[in-house]
Design a protein around this motif. Structure first.
Motif: not given
Ligand code: HEM
Length: 129
Positions: A45, A52, A76
Motif C-alpha cells: 500500500f 480513495k 477488483l
C-alpha cells in the motif's frame, strides 16, 4: 462483480443490522489501520491513496451487506493485477477484516456472510497478472 451476501431472516439488511454507513466506515478504518501495521502487507500500500481506497472499500462492504450503496471503484482484478499478491496475503487480509468486524460486535452470522462474499473474490486478487 461481487455478489451481495444475503440470507438473514429478520427482514433488515445486514447493512442496517450493524448500524449502516458510520459503523462500516469505522470497521474499514480499523481494518486498514491493522493492515498497514502488518509488516507482511504494508508494503503493498506504499503508493496508495488511502482516502480513495477506504471510500471504495466502504462502498464494497456496504454493497455486499445489502446497503443502498453502489461500489464505483475499479474491477477488483484491475485494482490488484500485477501486484504479486499471494494466497497467504489474502488470508491475512481476511483475518484483519474479521477482527475489525468482531471488534465492532458484528454478529458471527453476518461476519460469515461477508467473508463468504469477499472470499469469493480471491481469484480476482491473487496471482492476477
Ligand atoms: C477480501 C479481499 C480484498 C478485497 C475485498 C479488496 C478490495 C479492494 C478495493 C475495493 C480496492 C479499491 C479499488 C479502487 O480504488 O478502485 C482495493 C485496492 C487495493 N488492494 Fe485490495 N482487496 C482485497 C485484498 C487485498 C490484498 C490481499 C492485498 C495485498 C496484500 C490488496 C492490496 C490492494 C492495494 C495495494 C490496493 C490499492 C490500489 C491503489 O492504490 O489504487 N488487496 N482493494
Amino acid at each position: 462483480m461481487v455478489e451481495q451476501a444475503q440470507g438473514n431472516t429478520t427482514g433488515d439488511s445486514d447493512y442496517e443490522a450493524v448500524g449502516g454507513g458510520p459503523a462500516i466506515a469505522s470497521v474499514v478504518d480499523v481494518f486498514y489501520r491493522d493492515v498497514l501495521a502488518d509488516p507482511q502487507l504494508a508494503g503493498y500500500f506504499a503508493d496508495s491513496d488511502l482516502a480513495k481506497l477506504k471510500r471504495h472499500q466502504v462502498q464494497l462492504v456496504s454493497q455486499v451487506m445489502g446497503g443502498p450503496v453502489t461500489y464505483d471503484g475499479l474491477a477488483l482484478s484491475e485494482a490488484h493485477k500485477g501486484r504479486g499478491i499471494t494466497g497467504d496475503d489474502f488470508g491475512k487480509v481476511v483475518v484483519h477484516l474479521v477482527a475489525a468486524l468482531e471488534a465492532h460486535d458484528v454478529p458471527a452470522d453476518i461476519i460469515g456472510r461477508v467473508v463468504t462474499a469477499l472470499g469469493a473474490t480471491q481469484d480476482d486478487i491473487v496471482g492476477v497478472h
